[in-house]
Design a protein around this motif. Structure first.
Motif, short mmCIF file in Angstrom:
data_model
loop_
_atom_site.label_atom_id
_atom_site.label_comp_id
_atom_site.label_asym_id
_atom_site.label_seq_id
_atom_site.Cartn_x
_atom_site.Cartn_y
_atom_site.Cartn_z
N MET A 61 20.37 18.52 -14.09
CA MET A 61 21.33 17.52 -13.63
C MET A 61 20.64 16.30 -13.05
O MET A 61 21.08 15.16 -13.25
N SER A 62 19.55 16.49 -12.34
CA SER A 62 18.87 15.37 -11.69
C SER A 62 17.92 14.65 -12.64
O SER A 62 18.02 13.43 -12.81
N LEU A 63 17.01 15.39 -13.27
CA LEU A 63 15.97 14.76 -14.08
C LEU A 63 16.49 14.29 -15.43
O LEU A 63 15.99 13.29 -15.96
N SER A 64 17.44 15.00 -16.01
CA SER A 64 17.96 14.61 -17.33
C SER A 64 19.12 13.64 -17.22
O SER A 64 19.11 12.55 -17.79
N MET A 65 20.15 14.03 -16.47
CA MET A 65 21.37 13.23 -16.41
C MET A 65 21.18 11.92 -15.65
O MET A 65 21.76 10.89 -16.00
N LYS A 66 20.35 11.93 -14.59
CA LYS A 66 20.23 10.75 -13.74
C LYS A 66 19.00 9.90 -14.04
O LYS A 66 19.02 8.69 -13.90
N VAL A 67 17.89 10.55 -14.42
CA VAL A 67 16.63 9.83 -14.57
C VAL A 67 16.27 9.61 -16.03
O VAL A 67 15.71 8.57 -16.38
N GLY A 68 16.57 10.55 -16.90
CA GLY A 68 16.30 10.36 -18.31
C GLY A 68 15.17 11.17 -18.90
O GLY A 68 14.63 10.83 -19.96
N TYR A 69 14.78 12.26 -18.24
CA TYR A 69 13.80 13.16 -18.83
C TYR A 69 14.50 14.18 -19.73
O TYR A 69 15.70 14.41 -19.60
N ARG A 70 13.73 14.79 -20.58
CA ARG A 70 14.24 15.93 -21.34
C ARG A 70 13.79 17.20 -20.63
O ARG A 70 12.59 17.44 -20.45
N VAL A 71 14.74 18.00 -20.23
CA VAL A 71 14.46 19.25 -19.52
C VAL A 71 15.04 20.41 -20.32
O VAL A 71 16.20 20.36 -20.73
N ILE A 72 14.22 21.43 -20.53
CA ILE A 72 14.65 22.64 -21.23
C ILE A 72 14.44 23.81 -20.28
O ILE A 72 13.34 24.01 -19.77
N SER A 73 15.49 24.56 -20.05
CA SER A 73 15.40 25.76 -19.21
C SER A 73 15.66 26.97 -20.08
O SER A 73 16.67 27.04 -20.79
N VAL A 74 14.74 27.93 -20.05
CA VAL A 74 14.84 29.07 -20.97
C VAL A 74 14.91 30.39 -20.21
O VAL A 74 14.44 30.51 -19.07
N SER A 360 8.89 4.09 -13.46
CA SER A 360 9.50 2.95 -14.13
C SER A 360 10.38 2.17 -13.18
O SER A 360 10.74 2.63 -12.10
N GLU A 361 10.74 0.94 -13.60
CA GLU A 361 11.63 0.12 -12.78
C GLU A 361 12.97 0.81 -12.59
O GLU A 361 13.60 0.70 -11.55
N LYS A 362 13.40 1.53 -13.64
CA LYS A 362 14.67 2.23 -13.55
C LYS A 362 14.64 3.26 -12.43
O LYS A 362 15.59 3.38 -11.64
N GLN A 363 13.53 4.01 -12.33
CA GLN A 363 13.41 5.02 -11.29
C GLN A 363 13.39 4.38 -9.90
O GLN A 363 14.01 4.87 -8.96
N GLN A 364 12.65 3.26 -9.78
CA GLN A 364 12.59 2.58 -8.49
C GLN A 364 13.98 2.10 -8.07
O GLN A 364 14.35 2.18 -6.90
N TYR A 365 14.73 1.58 -9.04
CA TYR A 365 16.09 1.12 -8.73
C TYR A 365 16.96 2.28 -8.28
O TYR A 365 17.73 2.15 -7.31
N ILE A 366 16.82 3.45 -8.95
CA ILE A 366 17.63 4.62 -8.59
C ILE A 366 17.30 5.09 -7.19
O ILE A 366 18.17 5.38 -6.36
N ILE A 367 15.99 5.16 -6.87
CA ILE A 367 15.57 5.61 -5.54
C ILE A 367 16.07 4.65 -4.47
O ILE A 367 16.61 5.05 -3.43
N ALA A 368 15.92 3.34 -4.72
CA ALA A 368 16.39 2.35 -3.75
C ALA A 368 17.90 2.42 -3.56
O ALA A 368 18.40 2.34 -2.44
N SER A 369 18.62 2.62 -4.68
CA SER A 369 20.08 2.72 -4.59
C SER A 369 20.50 3.92 -3.77
O SER A 369 21.43 3.85 -2.96
N ASN A 370 19.81 5.04 -3.98
CA ASN A 370 20.14 6.25 -3.21
C ASN A 370 19.91 6.05 -1.72
O ASN A 370 20.70 6.50 -0.88
N ILE A 371 18.80 5.37 -1.37
CA ILE A 371 18.50 5.13 0.04
C ILE A 371 19.56 4.22 0.66
O ILE A 371 20.07 4.48 1.77
N LEU A 372 19.91 3.14 -0.06
CA LEU A 372 20.92 2.21 0.46
C LEU A 372 22.27 2.90 0.61
O LEU A 372 22.98 2.70 1.60
N GLN A 373 22.60 3.73 -0.37
CA GLN A 373 23.87 4.45 -0.30
C GLN A 373 23.90 5.40 0.89
O GLN A 373 24.90 5.52 1.59
N HIS A 374 22.76 6.04 1.13
CA HIS A 374 22.66 6.97 2.25
C HIS A 374 22.89 6.25 3.59
O HIS A 374 23.68 6.70 4.42
#
Length: 407
Positions: A61-74, A360-374
């Motif tokens: 949910m965090s790494l794939s849906m929010k950040v954009g990694y491919r995660v496989i859980s087996v 990436s810039e996208k990750q930095q934006y997400i982290i900054a947004s989370n902090i501001l939202q908090h």
């Protein structure tokens, strides 16, 4: 552990969004979740003895849906030897058209990840190990009935696995993780449990890895864990150059109890460079089905020297105390304010700068947004509390005056 388990709301949402895949490969049935873009090498999560593919839903949910990694859980399939595991896992990667992978394993999953990295080094880009170990003889010593585990009844196997999980008192988020994992143990069949206990007690050890220590990350918790501390210390000693992240608490299942911290370490330490590149080795010269490549790599560094069974065996027994049954996974709740105070990353300032530059810039934006939202939520909450306190005071003062007049 709670008497009645209720599935967390985020897990219910996860199940509604991410499909469960079930595919037969040879005689093995593989059960897994696969979510995220296909342009980068995936992070494959391997659970412990008591875990299933579901226990890593917070990472998906965090790494794939929010950040954009491919995660496989087996799920660990029903295999009865470590050599069989290596072959089965390689066939699984070939079947889903993956060559290079990042591996994240906890407890037994970490041990199996190390074995695969040892014997198939060309396929593993990095390792993340949590509460893991290097050899199985300690677990075999604590389970003298291991040779007949295949004939043991299901209730006995479940009871043995669950005895390795500490039963309270826990912090709420750790208690939630334990409850979740216990619910997953109930879904495992007798053969599933017998297979995993066999892998835990069958005599084997991890040999030298061709993978650089700089590509290995060790995430451990400093509180109680089913994996004895001496076994975790052996892992740290074997990889002196590995990156280290120590969580103040989290129990056996930090990926569930401390998901924000674990996910942050997975992002910054292991996966950032692949996301920044945006192109995997699968698409730039090593992609596609790897079965043909492996046929041509025999004797070319893709398998370390081994005995007839394909696994390095320890030379002498250890006299250390027998440990409890190895890990299982689960937990819930962690706040952004605890993220930095509870985690200590054992890297130098220069290394930290390198890792942060890979974000990436996208990750930095997400982290900054989370902090501001908090902070925005904290400010709104404080403001509303002040307003409520003022209203209560005015009401109290009015009532007091009215009471004086009435008297």
């Amino acid at each position: 552990m709670k008497g009645v388990f209720s599935a967390p709301g985020d897990y219910i949402y996860f199940k509604s969004q991410v499909p469960l895949h079930k595919i037969p490969i040879g005689t093995k049935q593989w059960r897994y979740y696969d979510f995220g873009p296909k342009v980068v090498p995936p992070l494959i999560c391997l659970p412990g003895t008591a875990g299933t593919a579901d226990v890593y839903y917070k990472q998906i949910m965090s790494l794939s849906m929010k950040v954009g990694y491919r995660v496989i859980s087996v799920d660990i399939p029903r295999v009865w030897s470590h050599h069989e595991w290596i072959q089965a896992f390689e066939k699984f990667l070939d079947a889903i058209d993956i060559h290079h992978v990042h591996l994240y394993g906890t407890s037994l999953g970490g041990f199996l990840a190390q074995l695969f990295a040892q014997h198939r080094p060309r396929r593993v880009k990095s390792l993340v190990l949590s509460n893991s170990f290097l050899e199985t003889r300690n677990f075999a010593a604590s389970m003298p009935w291991a040779p007949i585990v295949g004939w043991a009844p299901s209730f006995l196997l479940k009871r043995y696995v669950l005895t390795g999980i500490r039963d309270g008192p826990h912090e709420p988020f750790i208690a939630d993780s334990v409850d979740f994992v216990v619910s997953q143990v109930e879904t495992l069949s007798k053969d599933d449990l017998a297979s995993r206990l066999t892998l835990t007690t069958d005599d084997a050890s991890v040999g030298p890895l061709l993978l650089s220590d700089a590509l290995i990350t060790i995430i451990d918790t400093n509180d109680y864990c089913a994996t004895p501390q001496q076994l975790k210390d052996q892992v740290s000693e074997k990889y002196p150059g590995a990156r280290r992240a120590y969580l103040k608490s989290g129990g056996d299942f930090p990926f569930l109890s401390r998901p924000d911290e674990v996910n942050l370490h997975l992002q910054v330490l292991n996966l950032g460079q692949d996301l920044v590149r945006g192109v995997s080795e699968d698409t730039s010269g090593g992609g596609g089905n790897s079965s043909e490549q492996n046929d041509g790599n025999d004797g070319d560094g893709d398998d370390a020297p081994k005995d007839d069974t394909g696994i390095n065996h320890p030379e002498s027994p250890d006299s250390s105390q027998p440990p409890p049954a190895p890990e299982s996974p689960d937990s819930h709740h962690s706040s952004d304010s605890q993220l930095l105070s509870n985690a200590k990353v054992g890297t130098t300032d220069a290394e930290n700068l390198t890792f942060l530059c890979a974000i990436s810039e996208k990750q930095q934006y997400i982290i900054a947004s989370n902090i501001l939202q908090h902070f925005a939520w904290e400010f709104c909450t404080l403001y509303l509390l002040c307003r409520q306190a003022g209203t209560l005071y005015i009401n109290w003062e009015s009532c007091w005056k009215f009471r004086k007049v009435a008297v």
